[in-house]
Write an enzyme that holds these catalytic residues in place. Structure first.
Site, PDB file in Angstrom:
ATOM      1  N   GLU A 528       1.491  -1.307  -6.623  1.00 18.31           N
ATOM      2  CA  GLU A 528       2.749  -1.906  -7.268  1.00 18.31           C
ATOM      3  C   GLU A 528       3.884  -0.120  -7.528  1.00 18.31           C
ATOM      4  OE1 GLU A 528       2.878  -4.164 -10.652  1.00 18.31           O
ATOM      5  OE2 GLU A 528       0.349  -2.504 -10.926  1.00 18.31           O
ATOM      6  N   GLU A 537      10.753   5.312  -6.946  1.00 16.12           N
ATOM      7  CA  GLU A 537       9.406   5.784  -8.268  1.00 16.12           C
ATOM      8  C   GLU A 537       9.051   6.610  -7.038  1.00 16.12           C
ATOM      9  OE1 GLU A 537       7.908   2.871 -11.108  1.00 16.12           O
ATOM     10  OE2 GLU A 537      10.323   1.793 -11.308  1.00 16.12           O
TER      11      GLU A 537
END
Length: 790
Positions: A528, A537
């Protein structure tokens, strides 16, 4: 992941509704209300009132000053039609006296909204009138500021002639230097609907156009001209955080595009005149369903606008006819005794019918939804610096916020279940035994970046639901979260999970429990790592370092793919907010901010073929079928084992770069169509992800997805609050005329040590069927100085 995941909304009260704060304005009021009259207005249901700052005595004094100066000019031989001597001094408006105002500091002054004189004409073409008007405004706002007024409403320009609006804007800018503490609220119509303006004459109408102001009847109404004037005012005032707008709601509402445009502005008041109300069958005032929908929309803002009901009573005569408020609050013994016998209060002042109707609307509002809780509302348009998950170790409270969204984890669990079911259906081999060893039915499932373990819990549940034997691995680089995982493995997972403290990019691979000296492959890799823009990210870079362990060709990555999407937006509040940060953060306008975008306007059109409101910038798919790592050099694994960086073939696009991360760079060029004129302050970024795509022939369109796109989230992951959008700001707002195309170029850049974005926006206006010209462009922005470290 970063701080764009938030608390579970289940604890909030969903039945709560926005509260209406209702004020009273009388366009004919010339004096400040007395204590008694003020109490009577409150007793009729209002929460506050407006008050003129000066009175007719001062107004007459200003007119006399103008006339005397004109008379002296005539005596000096300077007629009104002659230019005269430019050095002739203009008159100076004398300071206020006690005869010029009945507005004084009092214990209830905070509940009065100061209202500047509507006869002030800052836009006048007559230099004398505009000068006097500017002086009068400064005197009034300075005195109101002295009296303790927290907000001062200034009637906006009566028309949208560019010269007059610019004069007006400059005067407002100067007024901020005089009113050092109070907010200034510009009173603007939503559009120039006839009859929506101030009812009193301006100085120009009184002194020059004796027959009244020129009528606008018969002229075509330009819907966005009033907004254009407001944009000029706030631009000249440099988006001051003390500048707000009060919008007059018209009797006939305009198209939704204009309503949304005002929704994005710093709204302080919504003014509703008595003429906007209709009379229902019972004879009571009411508003159309379109007005109700508009009000319900505006009241969803975190800083809800207040209402001002204009000319709905009580007027001064009605106030004078009302009982003495002291007698109402403190009845005589006889009156109180009689009321007690009749089981009633001594006196119940009637609630204003318009206020009563607004209270009815207040109760009829839809209750807050799961996406409109107090917790989530507090994040509206609140800038957050994205965390750097590779260089920062998150705290337990941050992980707890991540875990508060059941929708995301429900979708992940569904994806893992589907993958396990289809694995058995397609009779895929497993990787739990090395080559040459007896086959084993256990699926090797790895959760990389396990945090506090919510994905592992869902993987275990999916295995139980599908009766799938599994070997489980949890990887986590945060040494503090590692301790938590060890404890959770003992207490909740029955020691079924092999917990490893490692950066996933440097992990050597799974060692089966029956063959501890052998490294095998991964069947299902679950992560995730997605951010608000999908890849911000560094999910691609992280997966590059671990996907070499995925069994080929049958291994699965969850998520399977993710796409980044962009849309140009107007968001004045965020632009002003970022502007206040520049002194302490010189990179504020080149930082991609995580923010729950709310008070915004999507300036471009929906439904344009190939040029929609939300457009895909790029895509990442996992596992990557072929990278330079497959050619014998594994950059990620080598670097994380501390080996020396070796020279590779080529140097990449950046100086000193080896080019090992070049496959993760991206570029897009998107075109958006804008029908109406407007301004943009930056780009809104979103993502969508396919967690799992069916591998069964004929079922390829069966997808398990998550999305934060505004037009897709309800279809794919309704009520998911794990991610807020990302905002790429512009250093300067980019204004564009109607029938414009906005061209957005963005790059995802890397130098093998960090990743950043670069973006630029250009505006092109069509001037013919096949010709367009460039009317504006932003500068090139780059987040390299705040890049995400690899």
């Amino acid at each position: 992941m970063v701080s764009d995941k938030h608390l579970n909304p289940a604890s909030d009260n969903f039945e709560a509704r926005p509260h209406f704060y209702i004020g009273q304005h009388d366009s004919g009021r010339s004096e400040t209300l007395s204590d008694g009259h003020y109490s009577q207005v409150l007793n009729s249901g209002f929460n506050f009132v407006t008050t003129p700052i000066t009175n007719p005595h001062f107004h007459q004094r200003v007119i006399d000053l103008y006339k005397s100066h004109v008379q002296r000019r005539g005596q000096w031989g300077i007629s009104g039609t002659q230019k005269g001597n430019p050095s002739t001094p203009l008159p100076v408006v004398p300071t206020l006296t006690d005869k010029d105002t009945s507005y004084f500091p009092s214990h209830y002054v905070g509940n009065m909204v100061a209202y500047a004189s509507p006869w002030i004409d800052l836009c006048s073409n007559d230099a004398l009138i505009s000068s006097i008007s500017r002086q009068v405004l400064n005197l009034e706002v300075a005195y109101a500021n002295f009296c303790g007024a927290r907000g001062i409403i200034v009637p906006g320009p009566r028309d949208d002639a560019p010269r007059g609006v610019l004069q007006y804007a400059r005067a407002i800018q100067e007024a901020f230097q005089v009113a050092t503490r109070a907010n200034l609220i510009i009173h603007m119509p939503m559009y120039r609907e006839p009859g929506l303006e101030e009812k009193s004459k301006t100085l120009s109408a009184e002194l020059i156009e004796q027959d009244g102001q020129k009528s606008g009847a018969g002229k075509e109404i330009e819907l966005f001209s009033a907004w254009d004037s407001w944009h000029t005012i706030r631009s000249v005032c440099n988006y001051s955080v003390r500048l707000f707008v009060a919008v007059r709601i018209p009797r006939r509402l305009p198209e939704l595009d204009l309503q949304e445009r005002w929704f994005a502005e710093p709204l302080h008041y919504l003014t509703i005149d008595s003429s906007a109300f209709q009379t229902n069958r019972a004879g009571h005032p009411s508003l159309s369903k379109y007005h109700q929908e508009c009000i319900n929309r505006y009241m969803r803002l975190k800083n809800v606008p207040w209402f001002i009901l204009s000319d709905v009573g009580p007027d001064m005569q009605a106030l004078n006819d009302m009982p003495d408020p002291m007698a109402v609050e403190f009845p005589s013994l006889a009156e109180a005794n009689q009321a007690l016998k009749e089981n009633r209060k001594p006196y119940m002042p009637p609630v204003n019918p318009y206020v009563g109707y607004m209270r009815y609307l207040e109760r009829q509002q839809p209750p807050f939804s799961a996406m409109e809780t107090a917790t989530l509302a507090s994040f509206q348009d609140w800038l957050q610096s994205p965390l750097q998950p590779l260089s920062d170790n998150l705290e337990s409270a941050t992980y707890e916020m991540f875990e508060g969204d059941p929708v995301k984890y429900d979708q992940y669990e569904l994806a893992i279940e589907e993958a396990m079911k289809e694995w058995r259906e397609l009779k895929k081999p497993t990787s739990s035994a090395p080559p040459g060893a007896p086959p084993c039915e256990d699926l090797v499932v790895v959760v990389a970046g396990a945090g506090r373990g919510p994905l592992m819990t869902r993987a275990i549940r999916a295995a139980e639901h599908t009766n799938t034997p599994v070997q489980l691995w949890a990887l986590e680089k945060n040494q503090n979260a590692y301790v938590y995982l060890l404890r959770k493995n003992k207490e909740d997972w029955g020691n079924r999970v092999k917990v490893i403290k490692t950066d996933m990019r440097g992990w050597e691979g799974p060692r089966p429990r029956d063959y501890p000296d052998t490294i095998t492959k991964v069947d299902i890799l679950v992560t995730e790592l997605l951010g608000s823009f999908g890849d911000n990210e560094l999910s691609p870079e992280c997966l590059d370092g671990i996907q070499r362990h995925i069994a080929r060709p049958h291994g699965i990555s969850i998520p399977h793919s993710y796409t980044a999407h962009l849309s140009p937006i107007a968001t004045p509040r965020l632009f002003a907010d970022i502007g206040t940060r520049v002194a302490n953060d010189p990179n504020a306008f080149e930082t991609p901010w995580v923010v729950r975008l709310f008070a915004l306007d999507f300036v471009c059109q929906k439904g344009v073929p190939g040029k929609g409101r939300f457009q895909q910038a790029w895509e990442f798919v996992h596992p990557v079928e072929h990278t330079q790592a497959d050619d014998g050099y594994d950059f990620a694994a080598d670097r994380h084992h501390g080996a020396r960086l070796l020279a590779a073939s080529g140097v990449g696009s950046m100086a000193t770069a080896t080019g090992m991360n070049e496959h993760n760079t991206r570029h897009c060029h998107l075109t958006f169509v804008c029908r109406n004129q407007g301004v943009i302050h930056g780009l809104a970024g979103y993502f969508e992800s396919t967690l799992y795509a069916s591998q069964v022939p004929g079922r390829e369109k069966d997808l398990v997805e998550i999305s934060i796109l505004p037009d897709q989230i309800d279809k794919k992951s309704k009520d998911m609050v794990s991610w807020f959008p990302i905002f790429f700001p512009l250093k300067q707002p980019l204004y564009f005329p109607r029938d414009t195309e906005l061209e957005v170029s963005m790059w995802r850049q890397t130098d093998d040590t960090k990743v950043w974005y670069e973006w630029v926006v250009e505006a092109f206006a069509w001037v013919g069927p096949n010709a367009r010209i460039k009317v504006g462009a932003s500068e090139m922005h780059s987040s390299r100085k705040v890049a995400c470290m690899m």
